[in-house]
Design an enzyme around this catalytic site. Structure first.
Site, PDB file in Angstrom:
ATOM      1  CE  LYS A   1      -1.897   2.476   3.282  1.00  0.00           C
ATOM      2  NZ  LYS A   1      -1.744   3.799   2.632  1.00  0.00           N
TER       3      LYS A   1
ATOM      4  CD  GLU B   1      12.902   4.025   8.178  1.00  0.00           C
ATOM      5  OE1 GLU B   1      12.665   4.853   9.105  1.00  0.00           O
ATOM      6  OE2 GLU B   1      12.956   4.348   7.002  1.00  0.00           O
TER       7      GLU B   1
ATOM      8  CB  CYS C   1      12.955   8.567   8.324  1.00  0.00           C
ATOM      9  SG  CYS C   1      13.689   7.641   6.984  1.00  0.00           S
TER      10      CYS C   1
ATOM     11  CD  GLU D   1      10.394  12.060  11.947  1.00  0.00           C
ATOM     12  OE1 GLU D   1       9.365  11.436  12.224  1.00  0.00           O
ATOM     13  OE2 GLU D   1      11.325  11.579  11.265  1.00  0.00           O
TER      14      GLU D   1
HETATM   15  P1  NAD Z   1       1.663   7.699   8.824  1.00  0.00           P
HETATM   16  O1  NAD Z   1       2.456   6.806   9.697  1.00  0.00           O
HETATM   17  O2  NAD Z   1       0.258   7.992   9.233  1.00  0.00           O
HETATM   18  O3  NAD Z   1       1.596   7.083   7.334  1.00  0.00           O
HETATM   19  C1  NAD Z   1       2.505   6.162   6.799  1.00  0.00           C
HETATM   20  C2  NAD Z   1       1.752   5.063   6.061  1.00  0.00           C
HETATM   21  O4  NAD Z   1       0.960   4.325   6.997  1.00  0.00           O
HETATM   22  C3  NAD Z   1       0.781   5.557   5.001  1.00  0.00           C
HETATM   23  O5  NAD Z   1       0.761   4.652   3.929  1.00  0.00           O
HETATM   24  C4  NAD Z   1      -0.547   5.542   5.736  1.00  0.00           C
HETATM   25  O6  NAD Z   1      -1.662   5.431   4.884  1.00  0.00           O
HETATM   26  C5  NAD Z   1      -0.408   4.291   6.577  1.00  0.00           C
HETATM   27  N1  NAD Z   1      -1.237   4.262   7.776  1.00  0.00           N
HETATM   28  C6  NAD Z   1      -1.758   5.296   8.476  1.00  0.00           C
HETATM   29  N2  NAD Z   1      -2.447   4.850   9.544  1.00  0.00           N
HETATM   30  C7  NAD Z   1      -2.354   3.498   9.521  1.00  0.00           C
HETATM   31  C8  NAD Z   1      -2.841   2.457  10.380  1.00  0.00           C
HETATM   32  N3  NAD Z   1      -3.552   2.719  11.472  1.00  0.00           N
HETATM   33  N4  NAD Z   1      -2.540   1.171  10.065  1.00  0.00           N
HETATM   34  C9  NAD Z   1      -1.797   0.879   8.967  1.00  0.00           C
HETATM   35  N5  NAD Z   1      -1.330   1.815   8.142  1.00  0.00           N
HETATM   36  C10 NAD Z   1      -1.585   3.109   8.402  1.00  0.00           C
HETATM   37  O7  NAD Z   1       2.466   9.028   8.629  1.00  0.00           O
HETATM   38  P2  NAD Z   1       1.881  10.502   8.304  1.00  0.00           P
HETATM   39  O8  NAD Z   1       0.625  10.751   9.086  1.00  0.00           O
HETATM   40  O9  NAD Z   1       1.792  10.632   6.830  1.00  0.00           O
HETATM   41  O10 NAD Z   1       3.061  11.418   8.835  1.00  0.00           O
HETATM   42  C11 NAD Z   1       3.112  11.768  10.206  1.00  0.00           C
HETATM   43  C12 NAD Z   1       4.523  11.950  10.673  1.00  0.00           C
HETATM   44  O11 NAD Z   1       5.186  10.697  10.600  1.00  0.00           O
HETATM   45  C13 NAD Z   1       5.390  12.876   9.855  1.00  0.00           C
HETATM   46  O12 NAD Z   1       5.254  14.206  10.229  1.00  0.00           O
HETATM   47  C14 NAD Z   1       6.749  12.335  10.165  1.00  0.00           C
HETATM   48  O13 NAD Z   1       7.212  12.870  11.368  1.00  0.00           O
HETATM   49  C15 NAD Z   1       6.540  10.860  10.328  1.00  0.00           C
HETATM   50  N6  NAD Z   1       6.873  10.096   9.095  1.00  0.00           N
HETATM   51  C16 NAD Z   1       7.991   9.353   9.086  1.00  0.00           C
HETATM   52  C17 NAD Z   1       8.340   8.669   7.934  1.00  0.00           C
HETATM   53  C18 NAD Z   1       9.572   7.842   7.849  1.00  0.00           C
HETATM   54  O14 NAD Z   1      10.129   7.710   6.766  1.00  0.00           O
HETATM   55  N7  NAD Z   1      10.023   7.230   8.897  1.00  0.00           N
HETATM   56  C19 NAD Z   1       7.547   8.749   6.802  1.00  0.00           C
HETATM   57  C20 NAD Z   1       6.371   9.497   6.853  1.00  0.00           C
HETATM   58  C21 NAD Z   1       6.061  10.171   8.013  1.00  0.00           C
END
Ligand code: NAD
Ligand code: MN
Length: 509
Positions: free
Chosen positions: A213, A287, A321, A418
């Protein structure tokens, strides 16, 4: 080079004499050159975006009749198309397809599996311009980065793991090596195609089948990758791509037939996934985020360090990240260094991501922009001092100027949380031990940077920094052969290299 289970990478290319020029003249010389070099933005005629997209299940793209989710170009706020949110029933279908494909895929001769993965890699290379423009239009990152970093590294990852497919017996001598089964992979929006490559390539090499996904804001290169799978003649169901948001992610996590989940994203969602899988025999690698220290000693080649610090935090608008979001400066050189850094920040070009001279593109989404703004306000309210170069920002789209906070203390939110945006927090230190203590004063532990003239100090620091990757006199340097992953709240498991195979193999005697 390895120290314990850390990866230590140092600059592997000779630095041009200009880059190490101790005076600021190299930068001054570069400025007018960059101004004259303005060119027409990359044309979007090479890409074609359908009005609506369905899901990629069992080798077929469904029709997209229920595509309701708008996909936005963050640099213009233009709606590019609509995608479908996969339901639990769709997840069920994709898992069934992946299970049925698994029976054949795992039994395929490893050298045949390798051929398919090499083919995916070659098609990514052949269509790299198309992928780069699409990644930039959908995600807001500068075309220079998608063209020179994201797409080539994605192809390189497939090439690298294709090479492992028929060498698993040698990778794990005297063990029986089997794939895990159907794996579920959930990726973020900051490096859409690269995160797809990091997840899919090792899974396929080891004989697993995949349900992946992409993030809801950046699905387009994953959907184009579905086309690449068809073009490569990959057997139906080996790779399935389901678009959608958190609800679709949850349905993947909860599906009992998925043997392993690989997640990259926020710590909060990662912890929720760990709770959902606790007590089951299903595997998980995470990660999550980071708050990396980029540590500059007084003896470092300062102009080179300025470039590394700029790259460490402003690359991909800081949506990284492993971003070097905490700059730790040795006190004796702090003022001098900050002067150079501010001058360099004034030269950054913020704007049209399709312009080849753009350094800092658009913030990926409105939601992310609001998160960044909130934390920057918190930084000001807590008494840190904000510097931003004067730079006009486009009227439409999501933008944030490159930012630098001084007067930061370790208790400030901007030193702990972050931000995931182009915002650097500066702290100072006196001794190497002081630097280590400050660098490790974080809940995260993904990466760190060390800038010094002394090789012995690099090793001394690397042994003490609690971070999965330590870069020495360079930053954000990636290679498919090098494992990447975190300590503590940055998650567990490694991606890349031999280590990256481990989560995807079942070993027995
Ligand atoms: P997120 O963790 O919500 O999203 C990452 C992925 O997880 C997306 O594909 C999303 O659709 C999916 N997701 C969301 N909720 C889920 C759930 N309950 N179960 C399974 N999958 C789920 O991240 P975000 O809301 O887009 O970003 C929030 C913060 O996270 C950012 O500000 C940043 O600090 C951090 N972030 C870190 C990384 C990284 O590379 N480590 C990447 C994106 C965001
Ligand atoms: Mn979220």
């Amino acid at each position: 080079m390895s120290v314990g289970d850390k990866t230590v990478r140092s600059l592997d290319m000779p630095v041009s004499p200009e880059a190490v020029d101790a005076s600021s003249t190299a930068l001054e010389r570069a400025a007018p050159f960059r101004m004259e070099y303005a060119s027409a933005p990359e044309s979007t005629s090479i890409i074609s975006i359908a009005p609506q997209y369905g899901l990629f299940i069992n080798g077929v793209m469904t029709d997209g009749a229920s595509a309701r989710r708008p996909v936005v170009n963050p640099a213009t706020e233009e709606v590019l198309c609509h995608t479908t949110d996969a339901t639990s029933a769709d997840v069920e279908k994709a898992v069934a397809a992946a299970e049925s494909a698994f029976g054949k895929w795992r039994r395929l001769a490893p050298s045949e599996r390798a051929k398919y993965i090499f083919r995916l890699a070659r098609i990514l290379q052949e269509r790299s311009r198309e992928f780069a423009v699409l990644e930039t239009v959908n995600g807001g990152k500068p075309i220079r980065e998608s063209r020179d970093v994201d797409i080539p590294l994605s192809a390189a990852h497939f090439f690298y793991y294709a090479g492992w497919a028929d060498k698993l017996e040698w990778a794990f001598p005297n063990r029986r090596v089997e794939p895990v089964g159907v794996v579920g992979q959930i990726i973020p929006w900051n490096f859409p195609l690269m995160m797809l490559a990091w997840k899919i390539a090792p899974a396929l090499a080891a004989g697993n089948t995949v349900v992946l996904k992409p993030a809801e804001t950046t699905p387009l290169t994953a959907l184009l990758f579905a086309e690449v799978c068809q073009q490569a003649g990959l057997p139906d169901g080996v790779v399935n791509i389901l678009t959608g948001a958190g609800g679709t992610g949850r349905a993947i996590v909860e599906h009992p037939e998925i043997r392993k989940i690989a997640f990259t994203g926020s710590t909060e969602v990662g912890k929720g996934i760990a709770r959902a899988l606790a007590g089951s025999d299903r595997r998980l690698t995470l990660e999550l985020g980071g708050k990396a220290a980029n540590i500059v000693f007084a003896d470092a080649p300062l102009d080179q360090a300025v470039e590394g610090v700029i790259n460490g935090i402003y690359f991909n608008q800081g949506h990284v990240c492993c971003a070097g979001s905490r700059l730790l400066l040795q006190e004796s050189v702090a003022e001098n260094f900050l002067g150079r850094l501010r001058r360099r920040m004034e030269m950054l070009r913020v704007g049209d991501p399709l312009d080849k001279n753009t350094d800092v593109g658009a913030i990926n989404s409105k939601v992310q922009l609001e998160r960044i703004e909130e934390l920057v306000e918190a930084g000001k309210a807590e008494g840190a001092e904000l510097f931003q170069p004067v730079c006009p920002l486009p009227g439409k789209g999501y933008w944030f100027a490159p930012s630098l906070f001084t007067g930061v203390s370790t208790s400030h939110r901007i030193a702990r949380e972050e931000i995931f945006g182009p915002v650097l927090s500066v702290l100072t230190f006196r001794t190497p031990a002081d630097a280590v203590a400050k660098a490790n004063n974080t809940a995260y532990g993904l990466s760190a940077g060390v800038w010094t003239d002394k090789g012995s100090r690099v090793l001394w620091m690397a042994q003490r920094l609690r971070a999965g990757v330590v870069w020495a006199n360079t930053y954000n340097k990636f290679d498919p052969a090098s494992p990447f992953g975190g300590y503590r709240e940055s998650g567990y498991g490694r991606e890349g290299g031999w280590h990256g195979l481990l989560p995807y193999v079942e070993l027995s005697d």
